[in-house]
Every structure is written in C-alpha cells, then in structure tokens.
Design a protein around this motif. Structure first.
Motif, PDB file in Angstrom:
ATOM      1  N   UNK A 299       1.011  -1.203   0.065  1.00 43.44           N
ATOM      2  CA  UNK A 299      -0.045   0.082  -0.067  1.00 43.44           C
ATOM      3  C   UNK A 299       0.957   1.394   0.104  1.00 43.44           C
ATOM      4  N   UNK A 300       0.398   2.190   0.744  1.00 46.03           N
ATOM      5  CA  UNK A 300       0.903   3.451   0.754  1.00 46.03           C
ATOM      6  C   UNK A 300       2.242   3.550   1.930  1.00 46.03           C
ATOM      7  N   UNK A 301       3.379   4.153   1.615  1.00 47.30           N
ATOM      8  CA  UNK A 301       4.433   4.019   2.866  1.00 47.30           C
ATOM      9  C   UNK A 301       3.910   4.705   4.086  1.00 47.30           C
ATOM     10  N   UNK A 302       4.369   4.290   5.314  1.00 48.57           N
ATOM     11  CA  UNK A 302       3.970   4.907   6.537  1.00 48.57           C
ATOM     12  C   UNK A 302       4.878   6.338   6.661  1.00 48.57           C
ATOM     13  N   UNK A 303       4.886   7.034   7.734  1.00 47.72           N
ATOM     14  CA  UNK A 303       5.810   7.962   8.047  1.00 47.72           C
ATOM     15  C   UNK A 303       6.948   7.588   8.862  1.00 47.72           C
ATOM     16  N   UNK A 304       7.302   6.269   9.037  1.00 49.12           N
ATOM     17  CA  UNK A 304       7.957   5.700   9.931  1.00 49.12           C
ATOM     18  C   UNK A 304       9.622   6.232   9.722  1.00 49.12           C
ATOM     19  N   UNK A 305       9.986   5.934   8.216  1.00 49.25           N
ATOM     20  CA  UNK A 305      11.286   6.304   7.931  1.00 49.25           C
ATOM     21  C   UNK A 305      11.569   7.693   8.171  1.00 49.25           C
ATOM     22  N   UNK A 306      10.602   8.773   7.761  1.00 51.32           N
ATOM     23  CA  UNK A 306      10.925  10.184   8.145  1.00 51.32           C
ATOM     24  C   UNK A 306      10.916  10.518   9.432  1.00 51.32           C
ATOM     25  N   UNK A 307      10.148   9.785  10.367  1.00 49.60           N
ATOM     26  CA  UNK A 307       9.916  10.098  11.954  1.00 49.60           C
ATOM     27  C   UNK A 307      11.306   9.582  12.581  1.00 49.60           C
ATOM     28  N   UNK A 308      11.729   8.459  12.182  1.00 52.86           N
ATOM     29  CA  UNK A 308      12.924   7.754  12.552  1.00 52.86           C
ATOM     30  C   UNK A 308      13.992   8.512  12.267  1.00 52.86           C
ATOM     31  N   UNK A 309      14.147   9.301  10.894  1.00 52.70           N
ATOM     32  CA  UNK A 309      15.250   9.856  10.762  1.00 52.70           C
ATOM     33  C   UNK A 309      15.249  11.311  11.340  1.00 52.70           C
ATOM     34  N   UNK A 310      14.064  11.730  11.986  1.00 55.48           N
ATOM     35  CA  UNK A 310      13.816  13.105  12.605  1.00 55.48           C
ATOM     36  C   UNK A 310      14.511  12.924  14.100  1.00 55.48           C
ATOM     37  N   UNK A 311      14.224  11.618  14.220  1.00 52.37           N
ATOM     38  CA  UNK A 311      14.751  11.020  15.774  1.00 52.37           C
ATOM     39  C   UNK A 311      16.207  10.663  15.523  1.00 52.37           C
ATOM     40  N   UNK A 312      16.859  10.903  14.609  1.00 49.88           N
ATOM     41  CA  UNK A 312      18.331  10.744  14.080  1.00 49.88           C
ATOM     42  C   UNK A 312      18.592   8.888  14.535  1.00 49.88           C
ATOM     43  N   UNK A 313      17.734   8.178  14.106  1.00 52.83           N
ATOM     44  CA  UNK A 313      17.447   6.784  14.072  1.00 52.83           C
ATOM     45  C   UNK A 313      17.933   6.406  12.499  1.00 52.83           C
ATOM     46  N   UNK A 314      18.840   5.196  12.458  1.00 53.34           N
ATOM     47  CA  UNK A 314      19.088   4.508  11.114  1.00 53.34           C
ATOM     48  C   UNK A 314      17.565   3.797  11.141  1.00 53.34           C
ATOM     49  N   UNK A 315      17.403   3.276   9.809  1.00 51.93           N
ATOM     50  CA  UNK A 315      16.244   2.331   9.788  1.00 51.93           C
ATOM     51  C   UNK A 315      16.964   1.215   8.869  1.00 51.93           C
ATOM     52  N   UNK A 316      16.981   0.130   9.629  1.00 48.66           N
ATOM     53  CA  UNK A 316      17.423  -1.213   8.658  1.00 48.66           C
ATOM     54  C   UNK A 316      16.127  -2.053   8.551  1.00 48.66           C
ATOM     55  N   UNK A 317      15.154  -2.208   7.989  1.00 45.04           N
ATOM     56  CA  UNK A 317      14.053  -3.225   8.179  1.00 45.04           C
ATOM     57  C   UNK A 317      14.398  -4.668   7.686  1.00 45.04           C
ATOM     58  N   UNK A 318      13.546  -5.638   8.190  1.00 42.02           N
ATOM     59  CA  UNK A 318      13.864  -6.797   7.568  1.00 42.02           C
ATOM     60  C   UNK A 318      12.530  -7.342   7.197  1.00 42.02           C
ATOM     61  N   UNK A 319      12.606  -8.773   6.466  1.00 41.20           N
ATOM     62  CA  UNK A 319      13.623  -9.189   5.684  1.00 41.20           C
ATOM     63  C   UNK A 319      13.008  -9.530   4.307  1.00 41.20           C
ATOM     64  N   UNK A 320      14.022  -9.290   3.106  1.00 40.96           N
ATOM     65  CA  UNK A 320      13.522  -9.282   1.858  1.00 40.96           C
ATOM     66  C   UNK A 320      14.155 -10.541   1.141  1.00 40.96           C
ATOM     67  N   UNK A 321      13.263 -11.461   0.764  1.00 38.80           N
ATOM     68  CA  UNK A 321      13.744 -12.739  -0.051  1.00 38.80           C
ATOM     69  C   UNK A 321      13.351 -12.761  -1.184  1.00 38.80           C
ATOM     70  N   UNK A 322      14.000 -13.520  -2.187  1.00 37.57           N
ATOM     71  CA  UNK A 322      13.673 -13.786  -3.357  1.00 37.57           C
ATOM     72  C   UNK A 322      12.491 -14.645  -3.761  1.00 37.57           C
ATOM     73  N   UNK A 323      12.025 -15.491  -3.012  1.00 34.75           N
ATOM     74  CA  UNK A 323      11.177 -16.482  -3.356  1.00 34.75           C
ATOM     75  C   UNK A 323       9.706 -15.908  -3.212  1.00 34.75           C
ATOM     76  N   UNK A 324       8.744 -16.280  -4.372  1.00 35.97           N
ATOM     77  CA  UNK A 324       7.322 -15.883  -4.282  1.00 35.97           C
ATOM     78  C   UNK A 324       6.914 -15.809  -2.927  1.00 35.97           C
TER      79      UNK A 324
END
Length: 376
Positions: A299-324
């Motif tokens: 769907x539509x991205x949330x504001x989490x990345x923007x909000x985390x960066x505003x708090x000076x936090x890195x964002x390393x989400x999990x987990x992307x895999x190749x299989x369907x």
C-alpha cells in the motif's frame, strides 16, 4: 530456465558486480544519515540475514562465508546460550528444525516441551546441551520445502559459537584488508536471564575481548527487547538497534515488567525519541515501512522512515527474500511459491522510502538492487 539455473545466474551476476558495488561505498557514505554511527557503510546497506541463508543453511560458517564472498556489507548472527554458558549462533534456542538432533538417539531423552516468551514449543533446546554436546550435532536447512537445493549442504557444518565467528571475522578482515561487519542479536534475553544464562554480560565480555566494544566498532547489536539494548548501552558503546514486530506486538520484556506499551507506541515520534536515548537505529518489520492490503499487495508507505530519521535513528527493516512465498503479492511471478519473483521491483519500492539498509537472505540480489538505487 530451471530454478537452479536462475539462482546460479543471479549469483554469478552478483559475484561479477560485487567489486563495483563495494567501490561505490564512498558514494553511499555520502548519502548516510547524519546520525549514522558507521559512516563508512554504503547506503543502502545490505545486511546478510543469518548469512547467505537463501543459499546455505542459516547461521553456519558456510552461510557467513558465502555472504562475505558475495560482498554483503554486514553479516547477522543471532545468539542463544548453551547449558554451560557459551553463546552460539542459532535463530532460536529450539534446534529441532536446524540441526540433526532428532537423529541422535543419545539425546532422545532431551526432547521436552517449554514455553518461550509465551509460545509453547516441543523439541530440543540449546540451554539443555553443553557446548561439547552441541558440537556433535550438524546444521541443516530450516525450510527444505522452499529451499530444496540448500539441503545439499545438510550436515556439512556444526553450530558455530559466537567466539568462532569473531575469530573468523578477524581472520577474514586481515586477509581482505578491511573489517568484517557483524550484526548481533540477543534472542529471548529475559527468558535466559531467568535461567541464570543472561546474554548481555557474556556478549559484552566477548565484544571487549575482540575489540568490538567501541562506538566506532564494525558491529551493530540488536534485540526485540528494548531493555536488552538499554542494558548493553551500560556495558559497551557498540551501536544498538531496537527490532520491531507488528504494531500490536508487546515486547516480551515489557510484558514481564507490566509495561503496557506496544510497537505502535514505540513507532510514534515520541516513542522513537525514547529509543534514540539508548539506541542508534530501529529494525522494523517491512510491513511497518509499507503495509500490505488485504490481498497482500503493498500500500502507501507510512511516515516511519521520516519520523525515525527526525529522531536521528537509522532504519534497517527486515527481511526481503527472493522467493514468491515471501514477496508482496504484486511482486510474485508464476504459481511456484519457491520460484524467484520480481525481487528487484520490490527492492526498488522499499529503497524509495529512504531506508538506510535492509536485511536479506539473498545478498547477491540485494547488492545489485542497492547498486541500482545509488545510480538513480
């Protein structure tokens, strides 16, 4: 093209392109967030989830070595203890599905039922084995129905201790002329502390012994229990990341302490500011970055990345895999759940949100996608 041929083609492309990806490190660093504790890492950072676990049984030296050879920027370890207090690399303390323990009649009586963080499990558990006993077992593929080719390597490696990984990283770092970056998770820390097998102090001792206890060490620490990272902050200066599950999830340490907060509370601007008091980043479930609709499509991205960066936090989400079977519905191709889908399209969509890195079982495709992202 067969599934095996497709995998080999992707791997070959990544090996040929890994030098170019790594040479882009300086350009990637220029994109790093001001709060990034490791400015030398390329952005997006490709984190090998349990090693190259899409190609080798997870959390084995074979999986870690392949991830490093592919060019992964950081390699992940999950830590659980043995009965005699050694830290070993397993995704869970339940080793029923990741070792051949069921084939050892001498350990048949060790099979038991336990409740770990509210979940009842029946099997064999690391805390019931000494390290010497655990070393008689061999690792095997955790999801053989999806990754049948990985079963070729069943029995090839033992369960590594974290100290063995640290020695391996030192050796490989000397050979390559640059440090090997690690991403280390404390698993079920409250549960193990109650057993007298606390993880944090043991981990801190090893980090100090191998010089990975400083703020600039090539290491991240992580946990789904925020208080574990608070505890680590008092023991070492190694950068720390709080892992986040679904919005309604309540971290187990919060439950034990009677803290009513959920992940939904932690990902508010105020909650993120609280995390930033003791950690340098967050590791959210990908669905917290871009939720899926009822049909499993993004769907539509949330504001989490923007909000985390505003708090000076890195964002390393999990987990992307190749299989369907693991991909959002809009990126699946064909009807075979084990076949590779349009993972490059998925990477492009997630990277467009501004995330700083991503965990993946397939570092080769992650590196190619990260390279694409840097040239856009």
């Amino acid at each position: 093209m067969t599934q095996g041929a497709r995998r080999r083609a992707v791997l070959g492309a990544a090996v040929l392109g890994s030098a170019a990806v790594l040479s882009a490190g300086s350009a990637g660093t220029a994109q790093a967030r001001p709060s990034a504790p490791h400015r030398r890492l390329p952005v997006p950072t490709v984190i090998a989830h349990r090693g190259a676990s899409g190609y080798r049984p997870e959390h084995t030296l074979g999986s870690y070595q392949l991830a490093l050879d592919m060019g992964a920027h950081v390699i992940e370890q999950d830590l659980v203890p043995t009965k005699d207090g050694h830290l070993v690399c397993r995704h869970e303390n339940d080793i029923t599905g990741t070792t051949d323990v069921a084939d050892h009649p001498e350990f048949a009586s060790r099979k038991t039922t336990k409740t770990v963080d509210g979940t009842t499990l029946t099997g064999w558990f690391t805390e019931d084995f000494t390290l010497a006993e655990l070393k008689t077992l061999r690792a095997k593929e955790r999801i053989p129905a999806t990754r049948q080719e990985n079963t070729l390597y069943d029995g090839r490696w033992t369960v590594p201790t974290f100290e063995e990984v640290l020695r391996w990283a030192e050796k490989e770092g000397r050979r390559r002329g640059h440090p090997v970056w690690l991403y280390v998770e404390t698993k079920h820390p409250t549960y193990f502390r109650k057993l007298g097998l606390g993880l944090e102090e043991r981990l801190a001792r090893l980090l100090r012994r191998y010089g990975r206890h400083g703020a600039d060490s090539p290491t991240f620490l992580q946990s789904f229990e925020p208080t574990s990272m608070e505890r680590m902050a008092k023991l070492v200066s190694t950068p720390r990341v709080v892992l986040l599950w679904t919005p309604d999830d309540r971290p187990w340490d919060f439950r034990e302490a009677g803290d009513p907060r959920t992940v939904a509370d932690l990902i508010t601007p105020e909650g993120l500011k609280g995390i930033a008091a003791y950690a340098q980043g967050i590791g959210p479930l990908l669905d917290l970055v871009i939720p899926k609709d009822k049909n499993g499509k993004l769907g539509k991205p949330t504001t989490l990345v923007r909000d985390a960066h505003a708090a000076k936090l890195l964002v390393h989400p999990y987990t992307l895999r190749n299989e369907n079977t693991f991909l959002p519905a809009d990126f699946r191709r064909g009807t075979d759940p084990a076949a590779f889908g349009d993972v490059f399209g998925a990477y492009e969509t997630y990277f467009a949100t501004g995330i700083d890195g991503i965990f993946t079982d397939h570092p080769d495709t992650g590196l190619l996608a990260a390279g694409d992202a840097r040239t856009r």
